[in-house]
Scaffold this motif. Structure first.
Motif, PDB file in Angstrom:
ATOM      1  N   VAL A 195       0.854  -1.188   0.000  1.00  0.00           N
ATOM      2  CA  VAL A 195       0.000   0.000   0.000  1.00  0.00           C
ATOM      3  C   VAL A 195       0.890   1.237   0.000  1.00  0.00           C
ATOM      4  O   VAL A 195       1.716   1.414   0.914  1.00  0.00           O
ATOM      5  N   ASN A 196       0.754   2.072  -1.045  1.00  0.00           N
ATOM      6  CA  ASN A 196       1.618   3.254  -1.144  1.00  0.00           C
ATOM      7  C   ASN A 196       1.078   4.405  -0.318  1.00  0.00           C
ATOM      8  O   ASN A 196       0.068   4.289   0.387  1.00  0.00           O
ATOM      9  N   THR A 197       1.733   5.562  -0.414  1.00  0.00           N
ATOM     10  CA  THR A 197       1.354   6.727   0.399  1.00  0.00           C
ATOM     11  C   THR A 197      -0.017   7.266   0.012  1.00  0.00           C
ATOM     12  O   THR A 197      -0.629   8.009   0.795  1.00  0.00           O
ATOM     13  N   ASN A 198      -0.472   6.926  -1.188  1.00  0.00           N
ATOM     14  CA  ASN A 198      -1.794   7.377  -1.617  1.00  0.00           C
ATOM     15  C   ASN A 198      -2.871   6.366  -1.261  1.00  0.00           C
ATOM     16  O   ASN A 198      -3.998   6.445  -1.765  1.00  0.00           O
ATOM     17  N   ASN A 199      -2.475   5.394  -0.397  1.00  0.00           N
ATOM     18  CA  ASN A 199      -3.408   4.355   0.046  1.00  0.00           C
ATOM     19  C   ASN A 199      -3.878   3.475  -1.117  1.00  0.00           C
ATOM     20  O   ASN A 199      -4.991   2.950  -1.106  1.00  0.00           O
ATOM     21  N   GLU A 200      -2.991   3.345  -2.119  1.00  0.00           N
ATOM     22  CA  GLU A 200      -3.312   2.501  -3.268  1.00  0.00           C
ATOM     23  C   GLU A 200      -2.596   1.156  -3.104  1.00  0.00           C
ATOM     24  O   GLU A 200      -1.442   1.105  -2.686  1.00  0.00           O
ATOM     25  N   GLU A 201      -3.258   0.072  -3.450  1.00  0.00           N
ATOM     26  CA  GLU A 201      -2.678  -1.268  -3.367  1.00  0.00           C
ATOM     27  C   GLU A 201      -1.939  -1.597  -4.656  1.00  0.00           C
ATOM     28  O   GLU A 201      -2.503  -1.509  -5.749  1.00  0.00           O
ATOM     29  N   ILE A 202      -0.693  -1.967  -4.487  1.00  0.00           N
ATOM     30  CA  ILE A 202       0.125  -2.346  -5.643  1.00  0.00           C
ATOM     31  C   ILE A 202       0.465  -3.829  -5.499  1.00  0.00           C
ATOM     32  O   ILE A 202       1.036  -4.264  -4.493  1.00  0.00           O
ATOM     33  N   TYR A 203       0.141  -4.607  -6.527  1.00  0.00           N
ATOM     34  CA  TYR A 203       0.429  -6.045  -6.472  1.00  0.00           C
ATOM     35  C   TYR A 203       1.905  -6.287  -6.795  1.00  0.00           C
ATOM     36  O   TYR A 203       2.421  -5.842  -7.810  1.00  0.00           O
ATOM     37  N   LEU A 204       2.587  -6.995  -5.901  1.00  0.00           N
ATOM     38  CA  LEU A 204       4.000  -7.302  -6.092  1.00  0.00           C
ATOM     39  C   LEU A 204       4.252  -8.763  -6.441  1.00  0.00           C
ATOM     40  O   LEU A 204       5.191  -9.106  -7.143  1.00  0.00           O
ATOM     41  N   GLY A 205       3.427  -9.637  -5.865  1.00  0.00           N
ATOM     42  CA  GLY A 205       3.751 -11.055  -5.916  1.00  0.00           C
ATOM     43  C   GLY A 205       4.821 -11.356  -4.860  1.00  0.00           C
ATOM     44  O   GLY A 205       5.303 -10.461  -4.176  1.00  0.00           O
ATOM     45  N   THR A 206       5.190 -12.566  -4.743  1.00  0.00           N
ATOM     46  CA  THR A 206       6.239 -12.923  -3.776  1.00  0.00           C
ATOM     47  C   THR A 206       7.206 -13.907  -4.410  1.00  0.00           C
ATOM     48  O   THR A 206       6.831 -14.714  -5.274  1.00  0.00           O
TER      49      THR A 206
END
Length: 310
Positions: A220-231
């Motif tokens: 979750v970035n500073t704009n409260n947006e979810e970014i998918y990374l995977g693992t």
């Protein structure tokens, strides 16, 4: 009769002739009596031993009495006593040293490396046997030096033989990329985090419980947006495992029986480990032998990967 004497048994053709010979030879004697037609017993001072032996070569001393007699016996047998003392000292000397090193493994290059490492810690043929603590300290040091080649190493002493057991390190599989979150598969203390991709939520030396989220696939970035990374990667931890083994043995030696039971426990735990995982510590909780039925329970501390997708 004097306090210090020998009792003799002599075979002779006549009682009178025997008495005459003793008197003529000026040999004092006492308690003379006849056993059978040709066998006689009498007592005389041990100082007359040489005279009697010379006069009657077939005579036998059947009893000696007195401190002087005992002291003389010690002098006569001093060679035997000294030999016993020397042999005992030599045996103690031999049993206090390492006279053989047996490495149980089929990889000659690794065997040679282990022997070379042992020599740097003065573990070689002909040296005094080390204490248990020193042996275990050396075991850890040798393992750390050869960690790239072996997964597990154990040093043990039996008699004057140093035994070395090891397991060759297997080729680690490529780390596969996962798509989901990584959760703890069991309780443990985080030891190493090897994550190439993902949002790591734990740190080293942190205790985690089974089911706890370790690596998130979302950031979750500073704009409260979810970014998918995977693992992608692994999380290693110190974990605990209890192995209990019960079986019937054909062995008789107590040390061999214990080693057999321990080896079975180790084999069972190793089946659960991947090439990058290993046993750190073991503690015997229970061990019993009853009519060749063996029961052993060992508490293991393991270093293993605990991250899994659910």
């Amino acid at each position: 009769m004097k306090k210090f004497y020998d009792r003799y048994q002599i075979s002779f053709f006549g009682e009178l002739h025997l008495l005459d010979r003793l008197r003529i030879s000026n040999i004092p004697f006492s308690n003379f009596h006849k056993i059978d037609d040709y066998t006689y017993i009498f007592e005389s001072s041990f100082l007359n031993r040489k005279k009697i032996k010379k006069l009657f070569p077939s005579s036998k001393i059947i009893k000696s009495r007195g401190f002087l007699s005992f002291f003389r016996f010690l002098i006569i047998e001093k060679v035997t006593l000294i030999s016993i003392i020397i042999s005992s000292c030599f045996f103690i000397f031999l049993s206090s040293k390492i006279w053989d090193i047996k490495v149980k493994g089929n990889y000659q290059e690794i065997n040679n490396s282990i022997i070379k490492e042992l020599k740097t810690y003065n573990l070689k043929k002909g040296v005094l046997k080390p204490s248990f603590n020193y042996l275990k300290e050396t075991e850890n040091k040798v393992y750390n030096s050869l960690e790239e080649d072996i997964e597990w190493l154990e040093l043990s002493l039996s008699g004057s033989v140093l035994y070395v057991n090891y397991v060759k390190r297997r080729t680690a599989p490529n780390i596969k990329e996962t798509k989901g979150k990584l959760y703890a598969s069991k309780d443990g203390v985080i030891s190493k985090i090897n994550i190439l991709k993902g949002n790591v939520l734990v740190k080293e030396n942190q205790f985690v419980r089974k089911g706890e989220l370790l690596v998130d696939d979302i950031l979750v970035n500073t704009n409260n947006e979810e970014i998918y990374l995977g693992t992608s990667g692994e999380v290693f931890a110190y974990t605990w495992y209890i192995v209990e083994v019960n079986y019937q043995t054909k062995l008789e030696d107590s040390l061999d029986i214990f080693n057999e039971a321990r080896d079975q426990s180790l084999e069972k735990i190793r089946l659960e480990l991947s090439p990058n995982e290993r046993i750190i510590k073991e503690n015997v909780l229970h061990y019993n032998v009853n009519d060749n039925i063996i029961s052993i329970k060992i508490h293991f501390t393991l270093y293993e990967s605990i991250g899994e997708e659910i």
